[in-house]
Design a protein around this motif. Structure first.
Motif, PDB file in Angstrom:
ATOM      1  N   LYS A  84      -7.952  -3.734   4.596  1.00  0.00           N
ATOM      2  CA  LYS A  84      -6.673  -3.391   5.195  1.00  0.00           C
ATOM      3  C   LYS A  84      -6.339  -4.359   6.332  1.00  0.00           C
ATOM      4  O   LYS A  84      -7.234  -4.833   7.040  1.00  0.00           O
ATOM      5  N   PHE A 111       0.860  -1.176   0.000  1.00  0.00           N
ATOM      6  CA  PHE A 111       0.000   0.000   0.000  1.00  0.00           C
ATOM      7  C   PHE A 111       0.892   1.219   0.000  1.00  0.00           C
ATOM      8  O   PHE A 111       1.302   1.699   1.038  1.00  0.00           O
ATOM      9  N   ASP A 142     -12.654  -2.227   2.277  1.00  0.00           N
ATOM     10  CA  ASP A 142     -12.077  -0.899   2.497  1.00  0.00           C
ATOM     11  C   ASP A 142     -11.837  -0.143   1.197  1.00  0.00           C
ATOM     12  O   ASP A 142     -12.029   1.070   1.133  1.00  0.00           O
ATOM     13  N   ALA A 196      -0.103  -4.704   3.289  1.00  0.00           N
ATOM     14  CA  ALA A 196      -0.976  -3.720   3.926  1.00  0.00           C
ATOM     15  C   ALA A 196      -2.456  -4.049   3.806  1.00  0.00           C
ATOM     16  O   ALA A 196      -3.255  -3.569   4.595  1.00  0.00           O
ATOM     17  N   ALA A 197      -2.838  -4.858   2.799  1.00  0.00           N
ATOM     18  CA  ALA A 197      -4.251  -5.176   2.611  1.00  0.00           C
ATOM     19  C   ALA A 197      -4.391  -6.572   2.031  1.00  0.00           C
ATOM     20  O   ALA A 197      -3.518  -7.052   1.308  1.00  0.00           O
ATOM     21  N   HIS A 256     -10.484   0.985   9.533  1.00  0.00           N
ATOM     22  CA  HIS A 256     -11.098   0.377   8.359  1.00  0.00           C
ATOM     23  C   HIS A 256     -12.227   1.286   7.864  1.00  0.00           C
ATOM     24  O   HIS A 256     -13.306   1.318   8.465  1.00  0.00           O
TER      25      HIS A 256
END
Length: 210
Positions: free
Chosen positions: A130, A63, A101, A79-80, A135
């Motif tokens: 995420k 991310f 998200d 990151a996600a 969130h």
């Protein structure tokens, strides 16, 4: 998205791989309203090889401020996580899960000249969650590609609304909260002040003043 007073869908776009990210932050009221999220950027990164499908369900992305790439979920860069993945365009395919998200729009890439097909990636989109809070897709979080029960909105003028954080920490203070979802407007409680289009099996959101 829309509401019988207003409507909302907010979208932002970024790219990775030949991958475009749309951070959709939305409202579905009765009148269209779209708000741009992050600016558009592109990266030449190709499939990473962490899975047979680029950004398949349960795989992770980095991310960054300029690009998103597939990385191992155990990586410090992760990151996600992908919670749903569909081929085709987001407007034609199934909706992302309610607490998504943001959405990554993946552009089609063709196989390399060696003909093994390993680098081919079809057009599609990945619904991302995420790995750490906050969130934006959670109820009241102020973002995400869908408006859901528990979200708050504010009037953006011209019969339109935008989603904002219910805790008042967003760019705009909340004015209404979606308290329930029903099949028809007539099923909303009498105290309903705004009808918000949610989509799905119960497409009408009943909203009250905050």
């Amino acid at each position: 998205m829309r509401a019988s007073s207003v409507g909302r869908r907010c979208a932002g776009v970024m790219c990775a791989l030949l991958l475009t990210v749309a951070a959709l932050t939305g409202c579905d009221h009765w009148s269209d309203s779209r708000s741009a999220g992050p600016g558009a950027v592109t990266t030449s990164a190709g499939p990473s090889g962490y899975g047979a499908v680029f950004l398949a369900v349960d795989e992770c992305s980095s991310f960054g401020t300029t690009s998103f790439t597939e990385v191992p979920c155990t990586s410090e860069r992760a990151a996600a996580r992908v919670v749903a993945r569909y081929d085709g365009g987001v407007t034609d395919g199934p909706p992302c899960p309610p607490t998504t998200d943001f959405v990554l729009h993946i552009s089609e890439t063709r196989a390399a000249a060696d003909g093994n097909g390993d680098s081919a990636v079809p057009q599609g989109y990945a619904c991302m969650r995420k790995l750490e809070a906050p969130h934006p897709g959670d109820p009241g979080g102020g973002g995400g590609p869908r408006t859901i029960v528990g979200d708050c909105v504010y009037s953006a003028g011209s019969g339109q609304v935008r989603e904002t954080a219910c805790d008042g920490k967003g760019r705009k203070p909340p004015e209404y909260r979606v308290t329930s979802a029903v099949a028809e407007r007539s099923e909303c409680p009498s105290a309903t002040a705004l009808y918000v289009q949610l989509g799905g099996g119960r497409p009408v959101g009943c909203a009250r003043p905050v």
